[in-house]
Design a protein around this motif. Structure first.
Motif, PDB file in Angstrom:
ATOM      1  N   THR A 309      24.121  34.558  17.903  1.00 22.39           N
ATOM      2  CA  THR A 309      24.583  33.805  19.074  1.00 22.39           C
ATOM      3  C   THR A 309      23.434  33.180  19.866  1.00 22.39           C
ATOM      4  N   SER A 310      22.254  33.091  19.284  1.00 25.57           N
ATOM      5  CA  SER A 310      21.122  32.520  20.023  1.00 25.57           C
ATOM      6  C   SER A 310      21.360  31.044  20.310  1.00 25.57           C
ATOM      7  N   ALA A 311      20.665  30.542  21.315  1.00 30.36           N
ATOM      8  CA  ALA A 311      20.758  29.127  21.692  1.00 30.36           C
ATOM      9  C   ALA A 311      19.367  28.660  22.118  1.00 30.36           C
ATOM     10  N   GLN A 312      18.444  28.653  21.165  1.00 30.86           N
ATOM     11  CA  GLN A 312      17.073  28.253  21.457  1.00 30.86           C
ATOM     12  C   GLN A 312      16.966  26.736  21.452  1.00 30.86           C
ATOM     13  N   ASN A 313      16.311  26.190  22.459  1.00 31.95           N
ATOM     14  CA  ASN A 313      16.100  24.749  22.533  1.00 31.95           C
ATOM     15  C   ASN A 313      14.964  24.318  21.624  1.00 31.95           C
ATOM     16  N   VAL A 314      15.007  23.063  21.194  1.00 33.66           N
ATOM     17  CA  VAL A 314      13.919  22.488  20.421  1.00 33.66           C
ATOM     18  C   VAL A 314      13.305  21.302  21.168  1.00 33.66           C
ATOM     19  N   VAL A 315      13.815  21.046  22.387  1.00 33.38           N
ATOM     20  CA  VAL A 315      13.268  20.002  23.248  1.00 33.38           C
ATOM     21  C   VAL A 315      13.150  20.520  24.682  1.00 33.38           C
ATOM     22  N   SER A 316      12.329  19.867  25.478  1.00 34.90           N
ATOM     23  CA  SER A 316      12.195  20.198  26.890  1.00 34.90           C
ATOM     24  C   SER A 316      13.501  19.902  27.622  1.00 34.90           C
ATOM     25  N   THR A 317      13.978  20.856  28.396  1.00 38.19           N
ATOM     26  CA  THR A 317      15.246  20.671  29.095  1.00 38.19           C
ATOM     27  C   THR A 317      15.144  19.731  30.290  1.00 38.19           C
ATOM     28  N   SER A 318      13.944  19.463  30.758  1.00 33.83           N
ATOM     29  CA  SER A 318      13.790  18.556  31.900  1.00 33.83           C
ATOM     30  C   SER A 318      13.478  17.128  31.463  1.00 33.83           C
ATOM     31  N   LYS A 319      12.610  16.959  30.449  1.00 33.68           N
ATOM     32  CA  LYS A 319      12.235  15.604  30.013  1.00 33.68           C
ATOM     33  C   LYS A 319      13.255  15.022  29.033  1.00 33.68           C
ATOM     34  N   TYR A 320      13.885  15.886  28.238  1.00 32.49           N
ATOM     35  CA  TYR A 320      14.886  15.444  27.262  1.00 32.49           C
ATOM     36  C   TYR A 320      16.290  15.837  27.725  1.00 32.49           C
ATOM     37  N   ASN A 321      16.523  15.734  29.021  1.00 29.33           N
ATOM     38  CA  ASN A 321      17.821  16.073  29.583  1.00 29.33           C
ATOM     39  C   ASN A 321      18.910  15.226  28.927  1.00 29.33           C
ATOM     40  N   GLY A 322      19.959  15.882  28.442  1.00 23.68           N
ATOM     41  CA  GLY A 322      21.021  15.196  27.722  1.00 23.68           C
ATOM     42  C   GLY A 322      20.925  15.368  26.225  1.00 23.68           C
ATOM     43  N   PHE A 323      19.745  15.809  25.750  1.00 24.91           N
ATOM     44  CA  PHE A 323      19.545  16.054  24.323  1.00 24.91           C
ATOM     45  C   PHE A 323      19.278  17.535  24.058  1.00 24.91           C
TER      46      PHE A 323
END
Length: 343
Positions: A309-323
C-alpha cells in the motif's frame, strides 16, 4: 563642478554594480504522468524545474583585504509556468544570508540557507537535486527522510579544506520565548575529497515545536567517484524520531555518463524502507544536451515501484504539483521534456 559630481556618481554606481550580481534560472518543460493526485488518471501539462528549480537572486561581495571577504545572497523561488512566487509568505524563501570568509581559515554565515545535509544530498544526487526522479525529488510520500530542508535564524561555521577535509557546523534557533529548545536544529557534517573520490557524512538533531519538543535525528552518508567515462555516486539516510520505534531509511546509486561533449546520460535507483514492512523504489533515466554554457535541453523518465500500500512519489510535490501523489499501491510513470536557461 556639475560634470565632476556626475562623473563621481557614475563611477560609484559602476563600482557598486561590479560587486553585485543578479542571477537566476528559468526551467520549464512539458510533462505527462500516470496515477496523479490520488487517482488513476493521467495528467499532461507544463512543469517547473526538470533540472533546476526556477529562481531569481542577488548576490554580492566586498574584498576587505588580507584575504577577508564579506558577501550576501538573497534568493527567491519562482514557479515559472505561472510566474507565481514559490512561497507567497516569504520573498527570499530559498536563501537570505550574510557571510564573512577568511582565505585559508573558513567562513561564517548567518540567516536562512540549506541545512548542510541538504547541500550534500544535492551534490551527490546524480540528478543534482532536481524535481523528477532523483534522490531529493523522490523523498516524499510513504517515506520522507527529511534530506531536503532549509533552516532559518541560523548560524553556520565552515572550515577551509585541510588535507582534503572540510568540516561544517550549523545551529538554528527556534526563537520561542520561554522554550529555548523548541524548534532548535543542530547539524554537523564533514566531507573528504581526494582526487576523483569524495565522501561525506552528516548528523542532524531537530526539535519539534509542539509540546515535549520531540527530537528527530537524521543521519546520512554519501560517496562519489569519477571514473572519467562515468561519475558514480551513492547515498544513505535514516531518520529516528523520539517516541517512535520506527527508523525509516533509504539509499540510492546513480551515475552521470558524458556521452559526447554536449550530451550527458543520467541514471538513478532509489530504494526506501518505512521500517513497517513497506519498501517502495523509484527509478530514473535521463539525458541532457548542452546548447551552450547557459542553455540545456533535457528529457527525463521516472517510475515508482510501490510495495503493498505504499505511495512513494517520484517527483517533487511542490514543483511538480498536479503530477504527484499516486494512490496507495499504484505505480507511477512520469516523463518530462524541457529546457533550462541560466543567467
Amino acid at each position: 563642478m556639475k560634470k565632476l559630481v556626475l562623473a563621481t556618481l557614475l563611477a560609484a554606481a559602476t563600482g557598486l554594480a561590479s560587486a553585485q550580481t543578479i542571477y537566476g534560472v528559468v526551467d520549464l518543460g512539458v510533462t505527462t504522468a500516470t496515477n496523479v493526485e490520488g487517482t488513476t488518471k493521467r495528467a499532461t501539462g507544463v512543469s517547473n524545474g526538470g533540472l533546476s528549480t526556477p529562481r531569481f537572486g542577488i548576490t554580492g561581495s566586498e574584498d576587505l583585504g588580507n584575504g577577508l571577504k564579506a558577501s550576501f545572497t538573497l534568493e527567491s523561488e519562482i514557479l515559472a509556468d505561472t510566474g507565481a512566487q514559490g512561497d507567497s509568505s516569504y520573498l527570499f524563501n530559498r536563501a537570505s544570508f550574510l557571510q564573512l570568509s577568511q582565505a585559508g581559515v573558513g567562513s561564517t554565515r548567518i540567516g536562512r540557507f540549506n541545512r548542510h545535509d541538504y547541500t550534500q544530498a544535492v551534490k551527490y544526487d546524480a540528478f543534482g537535486g532536481n524535481n523528477i526522479g532523483g534522490w531529493v525529488a523522490s523523498n516524499s510520500g510513504t517515506v520522507n527522510l527529511d534530506v531536503n530542508t532549509r533552516i532559518t535564524n541560523a548560524v553556520e561555521v565552515q572550515s577551509a579544506s585541510i588535507s582534503g577535509v572540510v568540516v561544517t557546523g550549523q545551529y538554528s534557533a527556534g526563537e520561542v520565548a520561554g522554550a529555548i529548545t523548541s524548534g532548535r536544529t543542530v547539524a554537523v557534517g564533514a566531507e573528504y575529497t581526494l582526487g576523483k573520490l569524495s565522501v561525506a557524512g552528516n548528523y542532524v538533531e531537530k526539535n519539534a515545536t509542539t509540546a515535549g519538543y520531540a527530537t528527530t535525528k537524521v543521519k546520512s552518508a554519501y560517496a562519489a567517484y569519477d571514473f572519467g567515462v562515468a561519475k558514480t555516486s551513492a547515498g544513505y539516510a535514516q531518520t529516528e524520531t523520539e517516541g517512535s520505534a520506527l527508523k525509516p531509511s533509504g539509499y540510492f546509486v546513480g551515475a552521470q555518463v558524458p556521452v559526447t561533449a554536449k550530451v550527458t546520460a543520467l541514471a538513478q535507483y532509489n530504494a526506501f524502507d518505512n521500517d513497517a514492512g513497506l519498501k517502495p523504489k523509484t527509478y530514473a533515466l535521463g539525458a541532457t544536451y548542452a546548447f551552450s554554457k547557459r542553455t540545456t535541453g533535457y528529457v527525463i523518465g521516472a517510475r515508482s515501484s510501490q510495495d503493498g500500500t505504499s505511495a512513494q512519489n517520484v517527483v517533487s510535490t511542490s514543483k511538480y504539483n498536479g503530477f504527484d501523489t499516486p494512490p496507495a499501491g499504484a505505480n507511477q510513470t512520469v516523463a518530462s521534456v524541457g529546457l533550462r536557461h541560466t543567467f
